[in-house]
Design a protein around this motif. Sequence first.
Motif, short mmCIF file in Angstrom:
data_model
loop_
_atom_site.label_atom_id
_atom_site.label_comp_id
_atom_site.label_asym_id
_atom_site.label_seq_id
_atom_site.Cartn_x
_atom_site.Cartn_y
_atom_site.Cartn_z
N GLY A 1 0.78 -1.22 0.00
CA GLY A 1 0.00 0.00 0.00
C GLY A 1 0.82 1.27 0.00
O GLY A 1 0.33 2.33 -0.39
N ASN A 2 2.07 1.20 0.44
CA ASN A 2 2.94 2.37 0.51
C ASN A 2 4.39 1.94 0.33
O ASN A 2 4.71 0.75 0.36
CB ASN A 2 2.80 3.06 1.88
CG ASN A 2 1.43 3.67 2.10
OD1 ASN A 2 1.13 4.72 1.55
ND2 ASN A 2 0.62 3.01 2.91
N ASP A 3 5.28 2.94 0.17
CA ASP A 3 6.70 2.63 0.21
C ASP A 3 7.07 2.08 1.58
O ASP A 3 6.47 2.46 2.60
CB ASP A 3 7.53 3.90 -0.04
CG ASP A 3 7.34 4.47 -1.43
OD1 ASP A 3 6.80 3.74 -2.30
OD2 ASP A 3 7.72 5.63 -1.65
N ILE A 4 8.05 1.20 1.61
CA ILE A 4 8.53 0.63 2.87
C ILE A 4 10.03 0.87 2.98
O ILE A 4 10.79 0.56 2.06
CB ILE A 4 8.23 -0.88 2.97
CG1 ILE A 4 6.72 -1.10 3.13
CG2 ILE A 4 8.98 -1.52 4.12
CD1 ILE A 4 6.33 -2.55 3.26
N ASP A 5 10.45 1.42 4.12
CA ASP A 5 11.87 1.59 4.42
C ASP A 5 12.26 0.50 5.41
O ASP A 5 11.82 0.48 6.56
CB ASP A 5 12.09 2.98 5.04
CG ASP A 5 13.56 3.24 5.33
OD1 ASP A 5 14.39 2.32 5.17
OD2 ASP A 5 13.88 4.38 5.74
N LEU A 6 13.10 -0.44 4.94
CA LEU A 6 13.48 -1.58 5.78
C LEU A 6 14.56 -1.25 6.80
O LEU A 6 14.92 -2.11 7.61
CB LEU A 6 13.97 -2.73 4.89
CG LEU A 6 12.94 -3.39 3.97
CD1 LEU A 6 13.60 -4.51 3.17
CD2 LEU A 6 11.76 -3.93 4.76
N SER A 7 15.08 -0.02 6.79
CA SER A 7 16.20 0.30 7.67
C SER A 7 15.84 0.23 9.15
O SER A 7 16.73 0.19 10.00
CB SER A 7 16.77 1.69 7.34
OG SER A 7 15.79 2.69 7.53
N SER A 8 14.54 0.19 9.46
CA SER A 8 14.14 0.06 10.86
C SER A 8 14.20 -1.39 11.34
O SER A 8 14.15 -1.65 12.54
CB SER A 8 12.73 0.61 11.07
OG SER A 8 11.79 -0.14 10.32
N GLY B 1 3.30 -4.96 -5.89
CA GLY B 1 3.85 -3.78 -5.24
C GLY B 1 3.10 -2.50 -5.53
O GLY B 1 3.32 -1.50 -4.86
N GLN B 2 2.21 -2.53 -6.52
CA GLN B 2 1.42 -1.37 -6.92
C GLN B 2 2.33 -0.15 -7.18
O GLN B 2 1.98 0.98 -6.90
CB GLN B 2 0.35 -1.04 -5.88
CG GLN B 2 -0.64 -2.18 -5.68
CD GLN B 2 -1.85 -1.82 -4.87
OE1 GLN B 2 -2.99 -1.93 -5.33
NE2 GLN B 2 -1.64 -1.37 -3.63
N TYR B 3 3.53 -0.42 -7.72
CA TYR B 3 4.54 0.58 -8.07
C TYR B 3 5.06 1.36 -6.87
O TYR B 3 5.63 2.44 -7.01
CB TYR B 3 4.02 1.52 -9.16
CG TYR B 3 3.73 0.77 -10.44
CD1 TYR B 3 4.77 0.34 -11.27
CD2 TYR B 3 2.43 0.43 -10.80
CE1 TYR B 3 4.52 -0.38 -12.42
CE2 TYR B 3 2.16 -0.30 -11.95
CZ TYR B 3 3.22 -0.69 -12.75
OH TYR B 3 2.96 -1.41 -13.90
N ASN B 4 4.89 0.80 -5.68
CA ASN B 4 5.55 1.33 -4.50
C ASN B 4 6.94 0.70 -4.40
O ASN B 4 7.26 -0.25 -5.11
CB ASN B 4 4.73 1.02 -3.25
CG ASN B 4 3.42 1.79 -3.22
OD1 ASN B 4 3.40 3.01 -3.26
ND2 ASN B 4 2.32 1.06 -3.18
N SER B 5 7.76 1.25 -3.51
CA SER B 5 9.14 0.79 -3.42
C SER B 5 9.46 0.20 -2.06
O SER B 5 8.90 0.61 -1.03
CB SER B 5 10.11 1.93 -3.73
OG SER B 5 10.02 2.95 -2.75
#
Length: 272
Positions: free
Chosen positions: A9-16, A50-54
């Motif tokens: 649904g949104n971009d995801i930042d895996l750094s957490s 991914g619906q073009y999210n990153s």
Amino acid sequence: YEGKTIKLGNDIDLSSVCGENVNGKKINWQPIGYYNSDEDYNVFKGNFNGQYNSINNLYINIDKNNINEIYSDYYGLFGWNLGNIENLIMENVNIYVDFTNSSKFANHQFIGSIAGENGAKLINIGIKSGNIISINTTQTTKQNRSQRVGGIVGQSVPKDIISISNSYNNANITVTNWLGNSSTNTLNMVGGITGTIMSKVENCYNTGTIIGNNSYTNMVGGIGGRLQNSNSIENAYNKGRIMAQNGSLNNTGGVVGRIVSSQNCMVINSYY
């Protein structure tokens, strides 16, 4: 997840959850799905849109000190994938795998941003940036040690389907093996899209630098390292630097490093 569809649904930042410093600790991403043997495996079979999210900041850093942290020799967002993945962007992929002097020996390594090994359709995949490094320089008499490394997948296996389409890679890849000899026959299969192509690839491009070091045989190409099993690369182009060095047999190509010609493989309407 067989029969299920997952939508991002949104971009995801895996750094957490993975990175060099997550609350004071180095934490590796655990790939989704693994394969150790025909009796010991767990494979992703769902549909991922991914619906073009990153998905950003994937981090895997394996060496002799933590070689057993990941329960497989398949590295990527997914380890072993048999589900369709589409419309997904990845940025700042960081994968470093070094089996040298480790207590665990890997006869084969499968590494890619999306999956170590792929057995389904990947459509509209973009790897915007990153670095993938694979090292296994331990001298051994074990035969046919291979590293199959690609910007998107390490090895793509489903024959007679278009398994990777409308996709690109900008990540840089470096693979280093033991030089070996004719009896050990170490292999590097390295490509901008996939290391070993055992399926059809179309409408893809690479801009990343692709390097194969050492190994008795280096197969290094802008789209694929090795093309086999009567499959094809179509409508593809590469503008990345391609290099193989310190191998007894160096097979390099702007599009593909080595084609198994006896298996009726084809490269169609492609450009370097």
